[in-house]
Design an enzyme around this catalytic site. Structure first.
Site, PDB file in Angstrom:
ATOM      1  N   PRO A   1       0.781  -1.026  -0.138  1.00  0.00           N
ATOM      2  CA  PRO A   1      -0.012  -0.004  -0.026  1.00  0.00           C
ATOM      3  C   PRO A   1       1.026   1.085   0.090  1.00  0.00           C
ATOM      4  CG  PRO A   1      -0.016  -1.064   2.186  1.00  0.00           C
ATOM      5  CD  PRO A   1       0.905  -1.860   1.212  1.00  0.00           C
TER       6      PRO A   1
ATOM      7  N   ILE B   1       4.729   2.031   7.926  1.00  0.00           N
ATOM      8  CA  ILE B   1       5.225   3.380   8.340  1.00  0.00           C
ATOM      9  C   ILE B   1       3.883   4.295   8.140  1.00  0.00           C
ATOM     10  CG2 ILE B   1       6.460   5.573   7.504  1.00  0.00           C
ATOM     11  CD1 ILE B   1       8.490   3.327   6.253  1.00  0.00           C
TER      12      ILE B   1
ATOM     13  N   ASP C   1       5.738   2.078   2.574  1.00  0.00           N
ATOM     14  CA  ASP C   1       4.822   0.889   3.002  1.00  0.00           C
ATOM     15  C   ASP C   1       3.823   1.218   3.858  1.00  0.00           C
ATOM     16  OD1 ASP C   1       3.372  -1.377   3.522  1.00  0.00           O
ATOM     17  OD2 ASP C   1       4.952  -2.652   3.140  1.00  0.00           O
ATOM     18  N   HIS C   2       2.694   1.453   3.644  1.00  0.00           N
ATOM     19  CA  HIS C   2       1.648   1.994   4.884  1.00  0.00           C
ATOM     20  C   HIS C   2       1.413   1.094   6.109  1.00  0.00           C
ATOM     21  CE1 HIS C   2      -0.416   4.879   6.807  1.00  0.00           C
ATOM     22  NE2 HIS C   2      -1.377   5.474   5.780  1.00  0.00           N
ATOM     23  N   ARG C   3       1.854  -0.420   5.646  1.00  0.00           N
ATOM     24  CA  ARG C   3       1.737  -1.228   6.541  1.00  0.00           C
ATOM     25  C   ARG C   3       2.647  -1.039   7.804  1.00  0.00           C
ATOM     26  NH1 ARG C   3       2.241  -6.365   2.856  1.00  0.00           N
ATOM     27  NH2 ARG C   3       3.952  -4.773   2.066  1.00  0.00           N
TER      28      ARG C   3
END
Length: 428
Positions: free
Chosen positions: A224, A404, A400-402
């Site tokens: 993501p 950060i 990577d929004h998972r």
């Protein structure tokens, strides 16, 4: 004249690498550095060059065979060799030329031109496969079998569209988009006959682009992505860089902004270790890396390549500048070994020499963040009393929004800007 045995030279940590092409046959006259075979690992396609010239006496391998360092490839009749019984062309006392490598950040597959565009064939559900699945008597190449194992595609359930029913990489990729799991629900773009609208020209993609394409697609679909942007005032840094560069030119190398970006990135990575990490395979843990190997995107005639500069935290601006010049030159000449593209922890993609105002770099999985920069621009900035011209550098950090969140990304990017604005912090 004698017959020597040519063996696979040092190809890094790879073992049991499949041969995807054999370029010679018995009776062929070859010169030093002519390609003999092409190997395809999970990181790169590598050409093994001839260590010296001569005539091919016997080819000992064929397409599909798996080889490792030291495996015999062929026997070569050579005028340059010392007369003796059959011996190795790569004796311990000499260093064989490195395999020529066409690389990508972490390429997984390639597809050949001219395969049928029929999207109704080949689709099959994805199901978890046992480790080491080899699919029995399925009509497919070793590289297609490996790709299917990596994507959890059951080859026994596919209909091949290649010659004599052979399953191609296009078949595997169509199955990926047509089944459950990663890529599910993404329809193929329907084929069109462009020629009926006007003249066309078909230009095959380079091997490098065909290798990197699936990796980029996989990274984009699985991660993501979010991109945070900021600006750094590099007016003072640029003045200092020009001073260093003027002295460097006389010694045959250049000092560019990239070396400063690398050093500043390491300082910030140490303060924000989540950016120098990777997700564990089960996605339940974060693997923090205590080393700083930075991938640097290099534009080559065949496409983008990302060599890894190791131990950036232990090198100064001058040493990094010299290494960058050397690596970039070797990349453009195709003279790079597999180890040169492995082990990166964070990447930098610079378009500063071309232009632009911002962009979204794709995270180079399994890394979790990447820095993109474009051309700096002189802008009027308020200094509290008046507007003054300042050189502003756009910073684009994709993450990577998972792993950060937005607030952490904003702090990371702002801290990076602060260090670039005060180069003295690089020595603290």
């Amino acid at each position: 004249m004698s017959v020597i045995e040519v063996k696979v030279p040092d190809i890094g940590d790879y073992k049991n690498v499949p041969i995807i092409e054999v370029h010679v046959k018995p009776g062929d006259a070859i010169k030093r550095d002519d390609p003999l075979v092409t190997l395809e690992s999970d990181k790169a396609a590598m050409e093994v060059p001839a260590p010296e010239g001569g005539q091919v006496a016997e080819v000992l391998v064929r397409v599909g065979d798996k080889v490792s360092e030291g495996s015999a490839i062929l026997r070569l009749t050579s005028d340059a060799a010392t007369p003796s019984d059959t011996k190795s062309a790569n004796p311990p006392s000499s260093t064989p030329p490195p395999p020529r490598t066409e690389t990508a950040p972490e390429p997984q597959s390639a597809s050949g031109p001219g395969e049928p565009p029929d999207t109704t064939k080949g689709a099959a559900p994805r199901t978890p496969l046992p480790l080491g699945s080899d699919f029995g008597r399925v009509h497919a190449s070793p590289s297609v079998r490996r790709l299917a194992r990596e994507l959890d595609i059951d080859l026994t359930r596919l209909t091949g569209t290649g010659e004599k029913g052979r399953i191609t990489k296009e078949d595997v990729k169509r199955a990926l988009s047509g089944g459950a799991g990663g890529g599910s629900g993404i329809p193929e773009i329907p084929p069109q006959d462009f020629a009926k609208y006007g003249p066309i020209e078909t230009k095959p993609l380079t091997r490098l682009k065909r290798l990197s394409g699936p990796h980029l697609t996989r990274a984009w679909l699985n991660i993501p992505h979010v991109t945070h942007t900021d600006e750094a005032d590099i007016t003072d840094l640029e003045s200092y860089r020009k001073t260093l560069d003027a002295a460097a030119k006389e010694k045959g190398y250049r000092v560019t902004l990239l070396a400063f970006l690398m050093k500043a990135s390491v300082v910030v990575l140490k303060e924000f270790p989540e950016f120098n990490a990777s997700l564990s395979p089960d996605k339940g843990s974060l693997i923090l890396k205590r080393y700083y190997h930075l991938g640097i995107a290099v534009d080559t005639p065949d496409g983008l390549v990302v060599p890894v500069i190791r131990e950036v935290d232990r090198k100064g601006i001058i040493e990094l500048s010299q290494e960058l010049g050397d690596v970039s030159q070797r990349m453009r000449e195709g003279k790079i070994a597999p180890a040169d593209i492995q082990g990166g922890t964070f990447s930098i993609s610079s378009l500063g020499g071309i232009g632009g105002t911002s962009f979204t770099p794709i995270v180079n999985a399994p890394e979790v963040a990447i820095l993109g920069v474009v051309r700096a621009e002189t802008k009027p900035k308020w200094d509290g009393a008046q507007f003054a011209p300042r050189l502003m550098l756009p910073l684009c950090v994709s993450y990577d929004h998972r792993v950060i969140d937005g607030a952490l990304a904003a702090r990371f990017t702002r801290r990076l800007a602060e260090i670039l604005e005060d180069v003295r912090q690089l020595v603290l």
